[in-house]
Enzyme design. Structure first.
Site, short mmCIF file in Angstrom:
data_model
loop_
_atom_site.label_atom_id
_atom_site.label_comp_id
_atom_site.label_asym_id
_atom_site.label_seq_id
_atom_site.Cartn_x
_atom_site.Cartn_y
_atom_site.Cartn_z
CE1 TYR A 113 -4.28 2.21 -0.26
CE2 TYR A 113 -3.13 2.73 1.89
CZ TYR A 113 -4.16 2.60 0.48
OH TYR A 113 -5.42 3.45 0.24
CE LYS A 168 -20.84 -19.94 -15.84
NZ LYS A 168 -21.82 -20.86 -17.29
#
Length: 477
Positions: A113, A168
Site C-alpha cells: 500500500y 459459475k
C-alpha cells in the site's frame, strides 16, 4: 423428478438404539422409502443410544418428509434434525476473497500500500497496458447478469440469480484457475447494462454475460464486443454451442456419418439455438432446419427480430414447410434447446437409422432418454443423471483461460470451432461409444486443451494485447 438427485440431498440426524443392527435397520428403512444413501456416520454414542448422521439423495421436499416419517415410524428411532445439504452449501455464499500477499510488518505495508503502491499506479498511468501485468486484470473476469433468464426459472431478478453466478465463479476457479466475480445488475435496460459493464471493464480481463434474456442479450453482447478491448462471451449462447458441437462431432463418429451430409433439426430459436446453428454452419453443417413454437422457419419470410431473421435466411435450404414433428421425418440429428415433452418415441422412429438425439431442455428434456433410446443410436441431455451430459462447464473455464493467457481482445468464430474440436479430441477413438461421446466435466484434460486451442487461434489471428513482462531492470526510477 423420477430418481433421487444430489440437488435434493439431505442430512438426517437420528437417535437410534445402541444395538449391533441399528445402522443396517436404518439404511433399510431409508432405502425402502426410495432415497439413495450416500454416507452414514455415528457421531456420538452412549450405552443407551447412538447418534447417526445419514446423508441421502431424495426426489424433492415431499420425498424428504416421507423419509423422515419412515424413520420416525420405527420403534426406537427418532429424527432429531433434517437439513438440506444444498442450502447448507450456499449458506453465507460460496465465495470469498483471499490475499496473494502477506502484510506482516511495516515494510510489507509500505510496498503493498502507501507509499510504494503509488509507483505502480504511476507506471500504469504512463502505459495503460501494464494493468494486465500489475493488477488482477491479468486473471479476473466479471460474470454479469440481470437475472432475467436464470436456468429454467426465467426472470427471477438479480438477487435470486446470485447463487448461480457464485457457482459459475467457483467453477471458473476450480477447473481453470480463473478468478471470477459475480456482478448482478438491478436493471434490465439494455443501454444501462452496456453502460455499466463498460464502466467496470478496466478492472477485468474479460466479461462473461450470463442469464440475460433474448433478444436483449444479442445486442448487449454485440455492442460490448464492439466497444470494449477485452473479450465478451455470452455463455448461454456460445458455451452451449461449443459443447453441443463437441458432442455432435463424436456422436457422428459413433454412427459413421458426416456433418456436411446429415439433416439436422434444431428445436429452439432463442439465444442458445441461434448460437448452436451458427457454430454448426461454421463447422461444416449444410442441412439445418430451425423450429420455433409455430413450426420450422422458412426462407423469404419476415421474422420478428434480426436474429430469427438470420436463422430463416440461413437455414432450411430445402424449403420445408411444417411442424417440428413433421420435420423429424428423415432427419439424422435432433438438437433441442426448447421445452419439455415435445417429442415421443414415434417421432424418433420416424428419423433415419442411427439417429442422434440431443434433448437438452432442463430439467425436463424434450423427450426422456429412456424413450428416445428405443430408436436412437446416441442420446444426450443436459442432465447429470443420464449418460452424455452436455454441460457448459466443459467449455467456459478453459475458454476464458485461453483468452486470458493470450491477452485476447476479442472472440472469433474459429475460436469456438477450435474449442469444440479440443473437447471432442479429449475422448480417443478407442474410448468412443454411444454412451460416451462427451467427456466428464471432471476430466482434467479438457480445460487445458480448450485453453491451448483458444490461445493458439488468438495468437494466429493477431488479436492479443499481451506484452512482455518487465523485469526490475526495465523499471524507470
Amino acid at each position: 423428478m423420477a430418481t433421487p438427485s444430489p440437488g435434493y440431498s439431505i442430512i438426517v440426524k437420528v437417535q437410534a438404539p445402541s444395538t449391533f443392527t441399528a445402522t443396517s435397520d436404518l439404511t433399510a428403512v431409508v432405502a425402502e422409502a426410495g432415497a439413495a444413501i450416500t454416507a452414514l456416520d455415528i457421531v456420538d454414542a452412549s450405552h443407551e443410544s447412538n447418534i447417526i448422521n445419514l446423508a441421502c439423495n431424495t426426489r424433492g421436499k415431499e420425498h424428504s418428509r416421507k423419509v423422515k416419517e419412515s424413520i420416525d415410524a420405527v420403534e426406537g428411532f427418532e429424527v432429531l434434525s433434517l437439513s438440506d445439504r444444498t442450502f447448507h452449501m450456499h449458506q453465507g455464499g460460496k465465495l470469498q476473497t483471499t490475499s496473494k500477499v502477506n502484510v506482516r510488518n511495516r515494510d510489507d505495508l509500505s510496498r503493498a500500500y502507501t507509499p510504494g503502491v503509488a509507483r505502480v499506479c504511476t507506471a500504469i498511468a504512463k502505459d495503460i497496458n501494464r494493468a494486465r501485468e500489475l493488477t488482477i486484470k491479468q486473471n479476473t473476469i466479471a460474470v454479469v447478469t440481470d437475472g432475467t433468464a436464470v436456468l429454467g426459472l426465467g426472470d427471477i431478478g438479480p438477487e435470486a440469480a446470485m447463487p448461480v453466478m457464485e457457482g459459475k465463479a467457483v467453477l471458473f476457479k476450480q477447473f481453470a484457475n480463473v478468478d471470477a466475480w459475480p456482478v448482478a445488475l438491478d436493471t434490465t435496460d439494455t443501454e444501462e447494462i452496456i453502460s455499466i459493464v463498460k464502466a467496470i471493464a478496466p478492472a477485468y480481463g474479460g466479461i462473461n454475460l450470463e442469464d440475460i434474456s433474448a433478444p436483449r442479450c444479442f445486442e448487449i453482447e454485440a455492442r460490448l464486443r464492439e466497444e470494449l478491448d477485452i473479450p465478451v462471451f455470452h455463455d448461454d449462447q456460445h458455451g452451449t454451442a461449443i459443447v453441443t458441437q463437441a458432442a455432435l462431432n463424436n456422436a457422428l463418429k459413433v454412427v459413421g456419418k458426416q456433418l456436411s451430409e446429415v439433416r439436422i433439426v434444431v428445436s429452439g430459436v432463442g439465444a442458445a439455438g441461434h448460437a448452436i446453428i451458427r457454430l454448426l454452419k461454421a463447422s461444416g453443417a449444410e442441412h439445418i432446419l430451425a423450429a420455433g413454437r409455430d413450426g420450422v422457419l422458412e426462407r423469404n419470410t419476415n421474422q420478428r427480430d434480426e436474429h430469427r431473421q438470420w436463422l430463416a435466411d440461413n437455414t432450411n435450404a430445402e424449403g420445408f414447410t411444417g411442424s417440428l414433428k413433421e420435420a423429424l421425418h428423415g432427419a439424422d440429428v435432433f438438437i433441442g434447446v426448447s421445452a419439455p415433452n415435445l417429442l415421443d418415441e414415434n417421432d424418433v422412429a420416424n428419423m433415419n437409422d442411427d439417429s442422434i438425439i440431443f434433448a437438452m431442455a432442463n430439467p425436463d428434456p424434450e423427450i426422456l432418454p429412456t424413450e428416445a433410446s428405443k430408436h436412437a443410436a446416441v442420446v444426450a441431455t443436459g442432465r447429470s443423471d443420464f449418460p452424455n451430459q452436455i454441460n457448459n462447464v466443459l467449455a467456459f473455464p478453459g475458454f476464458f483461460r485461453g483468452l486470458l493467457d493470450a491477452g485476447a481482445s476479442d472472440i472469433t468464430e474459429d475460436m469456438l470451432v477450435a474449442a469444440a474440436d479440443a473437447i471432442s479430441a479429449s475422448i480417443s477413438d478407442d474410448e468412443l461409444n454411444p454412451s460416451y461421446v462427451i467427456p466428464s466435466v471432471f476430466n482434467d484434460k479438457v480445460a487445458g486443451a480448450v485453453a491451448e486451442a483458444v490461445a493458439n487461434v488468438a495468437e494466429r489471428n493477431g488479436i492479443t494485447q499481451r506484452t512482455a513482462t518487465k523485469t526490475p531492470d526495465d523499471i524507470d526510477f
